[in-house]
Design a protein around this motif. Structure first.
Motif, PDB file in Angstrom:
ATOM      1  N   ASN A   1       1.366  -7.670   3.394  1.00 36.26           N
ATOM      2  CA  ASN A   1       1.799  -7.208   2.075  1.00 36.26           C
ATOM      3  C   ASN A   1       0.864  -6.096   1.633  1.00 36.26           C
ATOM      4  OD1 ASN A   1       3.848  -9.343   1.598  1.00 36.26           O
ATOM      5  ND2 ASN A   1       2.055 -10.651   1.731  1.00 36.26           N
ATOM      6  N   VAL A   2       1.447  -4.986   1.211  1.00 34.06           N
ATOM      7  CA  VAL A   2       0.669  -3.841   0.768  1.00 34.06           C
ATOM      8  C   VAL A   2       0.970  -3.603  -0.706  1.00 34.06           C
ATOM      9  CG1 VAL A   2       0.158  -1.396   1.130  1.00 34.06           C
ATOM     10  CG2 VAL A   2       0.834  -2.835   3.083  1.00 34.06           C
ATOM     11  N   VAL A   3      -0.082  -3.516  -1.499  1.00 32.50           N
ATOM     12  CA  VAL A   3       0.057  -3.247  -2.929  1.00 32.50           C
ATOM     13  C   VAL A   3      -0.506  -1.853  -3.184  1.00 32.50           C
ATOM     14  CG1 VAL A   3      -0.575  -3.957  -5.252  1.00 32.50           C
ATOM     15  CG2 VAL A   3      -0.112  -5.694  -3.500  1.00 32.50           C
ATOM     16  N   LEU A   4       0.365  -0.938  -3.563  1.00 28.05           N
ATOM     17  CA  LEU A   4      -0.026   0.435  -3.878  1.00 28.05           C
ATOM     18  C   LEU A   4       0.139   0.614  -5.380  1.00 28.05           C
ATOM     19  CD1 LEU A   4      -0.683   3.417  -3.272  1.00 28.05           C
ATOM     20  CD2 LEU A   4       1.732   3.740  -2.767  1.00 28.05           C
ATOM     21  N   GLU A   5      -0.972   0.851  -6.061  1.00 24.68           N
ATOM     22  CA  GLU A   5      -0.947   0.987  -7.524  1.00 24.68           C
ATOM     23  C   GLU A   5      -1.312   2.402  -7.914  1.00 24.68           C
ATOM     24  OE1 GLU A   5      -2.663  -1.274 -11.494  1.00 24.68           O
ATOM     25  OE2 GLU A   5      -3.267  -1.962  -9.510  1.00 24.68           O
ATOM     26  N   VAL A   6      -0.507   2.979  -8.803  1.00 28.69           N
ATOM     27  CA  VAL A   6      -0.753   4.338  -9.273  1.00 28.69           C
ATOM     28  C   VAL A   6      -0.713   4.381 -10.796  1.00 28.69           C
ATOM     29  CG1 VAL A   6       0.135   5.439  -7.179  1.00 28.69           C
ATOM     30  CG2 VAL A   6       1.681   5.017  -9.085  1.00 28.69           C
ATOM     31  N   GLN A   7      -1.472   5.321 -11.339  1.00 31.93           N
ATOM     32  CA  GLN A   7      -1.506   5.555 -12.784  1.00 31.93           C
ATOM     33  C   GLN A   7      -1.088   7.003 -13.016  1.00 31.93           C
ATOM     34  OE1 GLN A   7      -2.300   3.004 -14.875  1.00 31.93           O
ATOM     35  NE2 GLN A   7      -1.885   4.227 -16.684  1.00 31.93           N
ATOM     36  N   ALA A   8       0.078   7.190 -13.602  1.00 30.66           N
ATOM     37  CA  ALA A   8       0.612   8.538 -13.804  1.00 30.66           C
ATOM     38  C   ALA A   8      -0.004   9.215 -15.019  1.00 30.66           C
ATOM     39  CB  ALA A   8       2.128   8.473 -13.997  1.00 30.66           C
ATOM     40  N   LYS A   9      -0.062  10.538 -14.944  1.00 30.04           N
ATOM     41  CA  LYS A   9      -0.383  11.318 -16.129  1.00 30.04           C
ATOM     42  C   LYS A   9       0.815  11.197 -17.076  1.00 30.04           C
ATOM     43  CE  LYS A   9      -3.000  14.772 -13.542  1.00 30.04           C
ATOM     44  NZ  LYS A   9      -2.983  16.160 -13.025  1.00 30.04           N
TER      45      LYS A   9
ATOM     46  N   VAL B   1      10.221  -2.170   0.339  1.00 30.31           N
ATOM     47  CA  VAL B   1       9.406  -1.517  -0.697  1.00 30.31           C
ATOM     48  C   VAL B   1      10.110  -1.751  -2.030  1.00 30.31           C
ATOM     49  CG1 VAL B   1       8.477   0.637  -1.611  1.00 30.31           C
ATOM     50  CG2 VAL B   1       8.629   0.312   0.870  1.00 30.31           C
ATOM     51  N   GLN B   2       9.363  -2.228  -2.985  1.00 29.45           N
ATOM     52  CA  GLN B   2       9.872  -2.432  -4.336  1.00 29.45           C
ATOM     53  C   GLN B   2       8.939  -1.718  -5.302  1.00 29.45           C
ATOM     54  OE1 GLN B   2      10.065  -6.552  -5.474  1.00 29.45           O
ATOM     55  NE2 GLN B   2      11.011  -6.124  -7.422  1.00 29.45           N
ATOM     56  N   VAL B   3       9.504  -0.968  -6.235  1.00 27.26           N
ATOM     57  CA  VAL B   3       8.704  -0.267  -7.241  1.00 27.26           C
ATOM     58  C   VAL B   3       8.791  -1.058  -8.539  1.00 27.26           C
ATOM     59  CG1 VAL B   3       8.353   1.889  -8.493  1.00 27.26           C
ATOM     60  CG2 VAL B   3       9.237   1.943  -6.141  1.00 27.26           C
ATOM     61  N   THR B   4       7.626  -1.329  -9.130  1.00 30.88           N
ATOM     62  CA  THR B   4       7.586  -2.061 -10.393  1.00 30.88           C
ATOM     63  C   THR B   4       6.840  -1.235 -11.437  1.00 30.88           C
ATOM     64  OG1 THR B   4       5.535  -3.249  -9.886  1.00 30.88           O
ATOM     65  CG2 THR B   4       7.601  -4.269  -9.175  1.00 30.88           C
ATOM     66  N   SER B   5       7.180  -1.472 -12.692  1.00 31.88           N
ATOM     67  CA  SER B   5       6.552  -0.783 -13.813  1.00 31.88           C
ATOM     68  C   SER B   5       5.874  -1.821 -14.702  1.00 31.88           C
ATOM     69  CB  SER B   5       7.616  -0.019 -14.606  1.00 31.88           C
ATOM     70  OG  SER B   5       7.052   0.605 -15.728  1.00 31.88           O
ATOM     71  N   ASN B   6       4.651  -1.541 -15.079  1.00 27.59           N
ATOM     72  CA  ASN B   6       3.870  -2.428 -15.922  1.00 27.59           C
ATOM     73  C   ASN B   6       4.480  -2.453 -17.330  1.00 27.59           C
ATOM     74  OD1 ASN B   6       1.843  -3.544 -17.598  1.00 27.59           O
ATOM     75  ND2 ASN B   6       0.202  -2.716 -16.319  1.00 27.59           N
ATOM     76  N   GLN B   7       4.838  -3.631 -17.817  1.00 27.30           N
ATOM     77  CA  GLN B   7       5.439  -3.757 -19.148  1.00 27.30           C
ATOM     78  C   GLN B   7       4.483  -3.322 -20.254  1.00 27.30           C
ATOM     79  OE1 GLN B   7       6.915  -7.732 -19.751  1.00 27.30           O
ATOM     80  NE2 GLN B   7       8.639  -7.436 -18.338  1.00 27.30           N
ATOM     81  N   ASP B   8       3.186  -3.476 -20.020  1.00 29.64           N
ATOM     82  CA  ASP B   8       2.201  -3.145 -21.041  1.00 29.64           C
ATOM     83  C   ASP B   8       1.668  -1.719 -20.929  1.00 29.64           C
ATOM     84  OD1 ASP B   8       2.301  -5.744 -22.212  1.00 29.64           O
ATOM     85  OD2 ASP B   8       1.032  -6.476 -20.568  1.00 29.64           O
ATOM     86  N   ASP B   9       1.954  -1.060 -19.809  1.00 30.03           N
ATOM     87  CA  ASP B   9       1.487   0.314 -19.584  1.00 30.03           C
ATOM     88  C   ASP B   9       2.514   1.020 -18.704  1.00 30.03           C
ATOM     89  OD1 ASP B   9       0.286   2.702 -18.990  1.00 30.03           O
ATOM     90  OD2 ASP B   9      -1.518   1.827 -18.087  1.00 30.03           O
ATOM     91  N   PRO B  10       3.506   1.674 -19.299  1.00 29.52           N
ATOM     92  CA  PRO B  10       4.581   2.282 -18.515  1.00 29.52           C
ATOM     93  C   PRO B  10       4.142   3.424 -17.597  1.00 29.52           C
ATOM     94  CG  PRO B  10       4.798   2.842 -20.838  1.00 29.52           C
ATOM     95  CD  PRO B  10       3.697   1.836 -20.740  1.00 29.52           C
ATOM     96  N   LEU B  11       2.900   3.865 -17.720  1.00 29.53           N
ATOM     97  CA  LEU B  11       2.380   4.885 -16.810  1.00 29.53           C
ATOM     98  C   LEU B  11       1.824   4.263 -15.524  1.00 29.53           C
ATOM     99  CD1 LEU B  11       0.497   7.191 -19.339  1.00 29.53           C
ATOM    100  CD2 LEU B  11       2.832   7.435 -18.446  1.00 29.53           C
ATOM    101  N   ASN B  12       1.761   2.948 -15.492  1.00 29.95           N
ATOM    102  CA  ASN B  12       1.214   2.202 -14.361  1.00 29.95           C
ATOM    103  C   ASN B  12       2.360   1.655 -13.514  1.00 29.95           C
ATOM    104  OD1 ASN B  12      -0.117  -0.988 -13.811  1.00 29.95           O
ATOM    105  ND2 ASN B  12      -0.945   0.817 -12.857  1.00 29.95           N
ATOM    106  N   LEU B  13       2.454   2.165 -12.274  1.00 25.51           N
ATOM    107  CA  LEU B  13       3.468   1.702 -11.339  1.00 25.51           C
ATOM    108  C   LEU B  13       2.788   0.993 -10.177  1.00 25.51           C
ATOM    109  CD1 LEU B  13       5.799   4.846 -11.065  1.00 25.51           C
ATOM    110  CD2 LEU B  13       5.950   2.938 -12.679  1.00 25.51           C
ATOM    111  N   VAL B  14       3.421  -0.073  -9.706  1.00 24.19           N
ATOM    112  CA  VAL B  14       2.921  -0.798  -8.547  1.00 24.19           C
ATOM    113  C   VAL B  14       4.050  -0.890  -7.536  1.00 24.19           C
ATOM    114  CG1 VAL B  14       1.998  -2.996  -7.700  1.00 24.19           C
ATOM    115  CG2 VAL B  14       1.265  -2.111  -9.928  1.00 24.19           C
ATOM    116  N   LEU B  15       3.758  -0.426  -6.317  1.00 22.52           N
ATOM    117  CA  LEU B  15       4.711  -0.547  -5.230  1.00 22.52           C
ATOM    118  C   LEU B  15       4.320  -1.764  -4.408  1.00 22.52           C
ATOM    119  CD1 LEU B  15       4.683   2.544  -6.072  1.00 22.52           C
ATOM    120  CD2 LEU B  15       5.735   2.925  -3.852  1.00 22.52           C
ATOM    121  N   LEU B  16       5.251  -2.697  -4.283  1.00 18.99           N
ATOM    122  CA  LEU B  16       5.044  -3.914  -3.506  1.00 18.99           C
ATOM    123  C   LEU B  16       5.759  -3.714  -2.178  1.00 18.99           C
ATOM    124  CD1 LEU B  16       5.852  -6.386  -6.409  1.00 18.99           C
ATOM    125  CD2 LEU B  16       3.588  -5.620  -5.648  1.00 18.99           C
TER     126      LEU B  16
END
Length: 97
Positions: free
Chosen positions: A4-12, A39-54
């Motif tokens: 399992n690979v967790v790729l987390e990004v924080q967008a401008k 690959v699944q892309v998720t968006s943080n409910q508390d920070d919409p600039l934070n995406l996590v790819l599972l």
């Protein structure tokens, strides 16, 4: 055994929609890459600039080969310009508990 690979990004703030669009355009190639199971892309409910790819890959080595390919194609440079900080990539094994 898969990994399992967790790729987390924080967008401008000004780049989040472009980031989502770019991911939508490049993820078909990711899903078709040798060793990619899902690959699944998720968006943080508390920070919409934070995406996590599972992601699930057949092996860490196949994911690392994919990452090298994305680096060679320049995709990471394009994505990096949309991020406020470097991405985080973490690898996890499933436990039989």
């Amino acid at each position: 055994m898969s990994v399992n690979v967790v790729l987390e990004v924080q967008a401008k703030p000004e780049s989040i929609e472009k980031l989502k669009s770019t991911l939508e355009n490049i993820l078909p190639d990711t899903r078709a890459f040798d060793g990619c199971i899902s690959v699944q892309v998720t968006s943080n409910q508390d920070d919409p600039l934070n995406l996590v790819l599972l992601e699930v890959w057949e092996s860490r080595q196949k994911n690392e080969k994919y990452l090298a390919w994305r680096t060679e194609t320049g995709a990471f440079e394009v994505l990096g310009a949309m991020l406020s900080q470097p991405p985080s990539i973490r690898y996890f094994d499933n436990l039989e508990i």
